[in-house]
Scaffold this active site. Structure first.
Site, PDB file in Angstrom:
ATOM      1  CE1 TYR A   1      46.923  28.482  66.280  1.00 39.21           C
ATOM      2  CE2 TYR A   1      45.411  26.551  66.283  1.00 39.21           C
ATOM      3  CZ  TYR A   1      46.512  26.999  66.310  1.00 39.21           C
ATOM      4  OH  TYR A   1      47.694  26.372  66.084  1.00 39.21           O
TER       5      TYR A   1
ATOM      6  CB  ALA B   1      38.917  31.532  61.433  1.00 34.72           C
TER       7      ALA B   1
HETATM    8  N1  LIG Z   1      52.162  22.524  69.455  1.00 34.74           N
HETATM    9  C1  LIG Z   1      50.878  21.873  68.859  1.00 34.74           C
HETATM   10  O1  LIG Z   1      50.405  20.729  69.432  1.00 34.74           O
HETATM   11  C2  LIG Z   1      50.582  22.270  67.425  1.00 34.74           C
HETATM   12  C3  LIG Z   1      49.513  21.572  66.836  1.00 34.74           C
HETATM   13  C4  LIG Z   1      49.130  21.961  65.754  1.00 34.74           C
HETATM   14  C5  LIG Z   1      49.810  23.016  64.907  1.00 34.74           C
HETATM   15  N2  LIG Z   1      50.822  23.720  65.807  1.00 34.74           N
HETATM   16  C6  LIG Z   1      51.499  24.848  64.932  1.00 34.74           C
HETATM   17  O2  LIG Z   1      52.912  24.681  64.707  1.00 34.74           O
HETATM   18  C7  LIG Z   1      53.472  25.688  64.716  1.00 34.74           C
HETATM   19  C8  LIG Z   1      54.552  25.677  65.706  1.00 34.74           C
HETATM   20  O3  LIG Z   1      54.230  25.392  66.930  1.00 34.74           O
HETATM   21  P1  LIG Z   1      55.183  25.348  68.456  1.00 34.74           P
HETATM   22  O4  LIG Z   1      54.293  24.331  69.178  1.00 34.74           O
HETATM   23  O5  LIG Z   1      56.478  24.750  67.876  1.00 34.74           O
HETATM   24  O6  LIG Z   1      55.071  26.732  68.944  1.00 34.74           O
HETATM   25  P2  LIG Z   1      56.049  27.215  70.251  1.00 34.74           P
HETATM   26  O7  LIG Z   1      56.911  26.043  70.670  1.00 34.74           O
HETATM   27  O8  LIG Z   1      55.060  27.913  70.900  1.00 34.74           O
HETATM   28  O9  LIG Z   1      57.184  28.069  69.495  1.00 34.74           O
HETATM   29  C9  LIG Z   1      56.616  29.181  68.774  1.00 34.74           C
HETATM   30  C10 LIG Z   1      58.011  30.089  67.998  1.00 34.74           C
HETATM   31  O10 LIG Z   1      57.451  30.795  67.462  1.00 34.74           O
HETATM   32  C11 LIG Z   1      57.945  32.209  67.837  1.00 34.74           C
HETATM   33  N3  LIG Z   1      56.870  33.208  67.885  1.00 34.74           N
HETATM   34  C12 LIG Z   1      55.629  33.247  68.831  1.00 34.74           C
HETATM   35  N4  LIG Z   1      55.037  34.430  68.406  1.00 34.74           N
HETATM   36  C13 LIG Z   1      55.871  35.242  67.579  1.00 34.74           C
HETATM   37  C14 LIG Z   1      55.618  36.507  67.135  1.00 34.74           C
HETATM   38  N5  LIG Z   1      54.752  37.327  67.346  1.00 34.74           N
HETATM   39  N6  LIG Z   1      56.522  37.006  66.266  1.00 34.74           N
HETATM   40  C15 LIG Z   1      57.746  36.228  66.143  1.00 34.74           C
HETATM   41  N7  LIG Z   1      57.984  35.051  66.542  1.00 34.74           N
HETATM   42  C16 LIG Z   1      56.944  34.600  67.162  1.00 34.74           C
HETATM   43  C17 LIG Z   1      58.463  31.976  69.254  1.00 34.74           C
HETATM   44  O11 LIG Z   1      59.624  32.715  69.578  1.00 34.74           O
HETATM   45  P3  LIG Z   1      59.272  34.027  70.659  1.00 34.74           P
HETATM   46  O12 LIG Z   1      58.183  33.710  71.642  1.00 34.74           O
HETATM   47  O13 LIG Z   1      60.550  34.460  71.201  1.00 34.74           O
HETATM   48  O14 LIG Z   1      58.840  35.123  69.710  1.00 34.74           O
HETATM   49  C18 LIG Z   1      58.817  30.438  68.901  1.00 34.74           C
HETATM   50  O15 LIG Z   1      60.230  30.632  68.313  1.00 34.74           O
HETATM   51  C19 LIG Z   1      52.614  26.787  65.125  1.00 34.74           C
HETATM   52  O16 LIG Z   1      52.093  27.564  63.732  1.00 34.74           O
HETATM   53  C20 LIG Z   1      51.513  26.201  65.543  1.00 34.74           C
HETATM   54  O17 LIG Z   1      49.977  26.861  65.587  1.00 34.74           O
HETATM   55  C21 LIG Z   1      51.058  23.417  66.925  1.00 34.74           C
END
Ligand SMILES: NC(=O)c1ccc[n+]([C@@H]2O[C@H](COP(=O)([O-])OP(=O)(O)OC[C@H]3O[C@@H](n4cnc5c(N)ncnc54)[C@H](OP(=O)(O)O)[C@@H]3O)[C@@H](O)[C@H]2O)c1
Length: 266
Positions: free
Chosen positions: A174, A176
């Site tokens: 992840y 990377a």
């Molecule tokens: N949460 C943290 O602490 C954190 C920290 C650093 C960076 N990030 C980054 O921030 C971003 C948002 O994170 P979040 O925590 O808000 O994520 P989240 O709550 O898990 O939501 C992810 C969203 O992406 C969609 N999704 C997941 N897999 C998918 C796929 N294969 N195709 C299409 N849509 C997909 C999900 O809908 P479906 O499941 O219905 O597809 C959902 O709408 C991500 O890039 C994550 O890596 C998060």
């Protein structure tokens, strides 16, 4: 109206022209990957409140996407697409182009994280992490940037992670992919600057969402202890940083990675 009138439109009109209806087509258009939950959803809500039109996809619809599309179909468009299926994302962008005619902002928000130790990670999981977190945003950016070039400019924000800049156990692949996304932002900013397109990475620390719902109490305490501000971020705080990068206040910012993490990496 006679054929002659149609061919000579300078002739007097038959009736007084009606007052033109307000033109709403000039509202800006944002594409957000993964706008059904978490950061993507909050961003969609904030942009809609600021009079943007928003197009988003995820694998499945939910109450938020269904209700918002029903309530205001002229401003909100959701369609199913999958990060692991490039054709579905290209088809989605074609639909956005048909429906809204332009794209001003792309937020590559959707990401996938499975934590596991590297030595036992299967080739299938390695491929899935790289595909979903790196190849997919690259594919989506290409499709959207072509439209931005046509309409004279735009903005791309790639949602990275502090895993790209600090080492953590269990997230090597992840990390990377997210580091790759930061490199992509920098070099793409050089290529697309001439087309008035800015490209930046937002690098969040831990914030509350479904992705972090499974963090154990013990790990949560550890994270909070190591964070100078003593807590995890909120999804609103991360969304506001995205909005800053897309705003006129950041109009001279491109090719950068903005870290927003309560100081955990300082
Ligand atoms: N949460 C943290 O602490 C954190 C920290 C650093 C960076 N990030 C980054 O921030 C971003 C948002 O994170 P979040 O925590 O808000 O994520 P989240 O709550 O898990 O939501 C992810 C969203 O992406 C969609 N999704 C997941 N897999 C998918 C796929 N294969 N195709 C299409 N849509 C997909 C999900 O809908 P479906 O499941 O219905 O597809 C959902 O709408 C991500 O890039 C994550 O890596 C998060």
């Amino acid at each position: 109206m006679s054929t002659a009138q149609l061919e000579h439109p300078t002739e007097a009109p038959l009736a007084e022209p009606q007052e033109a209806a307000p033109v709403r087509d000039d509202r800006r258009v944002a594409v957000i990957s993964g706008g059904s939950r978490g950061l993507g959803r909050v961003l969609a809500e904030k942009l809609l409140a600021d009079d943007w039109r928003v197009a988003t996809f995820s694998r499945s619809a939910n109450e938020f996407t269904a209700k918002t599309a029903d309530y205001d179909p002229e401003s909100f468009f959701w369609e199913a697409a999958d990060l692991s299926d490039p054709q579905s994302m290209r088809a989605f962008v074609r639909q956005v182009s048909k429906r809204f005619g332009r794209i001003d902002l792309l937020v590559n928000n959707a990401g996938v994280l499975h934590q596991e130790l590297f030595l036992t990670t299967t080739p299938r999981n390695i491929e899935s992490l790289v595909t979903n977190n790196l190849i997919a945003p690259i594919t989506l950016t290409q499709a959207c940037a072509r439209l931005m070039v046509r309409s004279g400019g735009g903005n791309v924000v790639n949602i990275s992670s502090i895993n790209a800049i600090r080492g953590y156990r269990g997230v090597a692949v992840y990390a990377a992919a997210k580091a790759g996304l930061d490199g992509f932002s920098r070099s793409l900013a050089r290529e697309l600057g001439a087309f008035n397109i800015r490209v930046n990475s937002l690098v969040p620390g831990f914030f509350d969402s479904d992705m972090t719902a499974e963090v154990t109490e013990r790990n949560r305490d550890r994270i909070q202890h190591r964070t100078p501000l003593g807590r995890l971020g909120t999804v609103d705080e991360i969304a506001d940083a995205v909005l800053f990068l897309t705003s006129p206040r950041a109009q001279f910012v491109t090719g950068q990675s903005l870290v927003i993490d309560g100081g955990i990496t300082c």
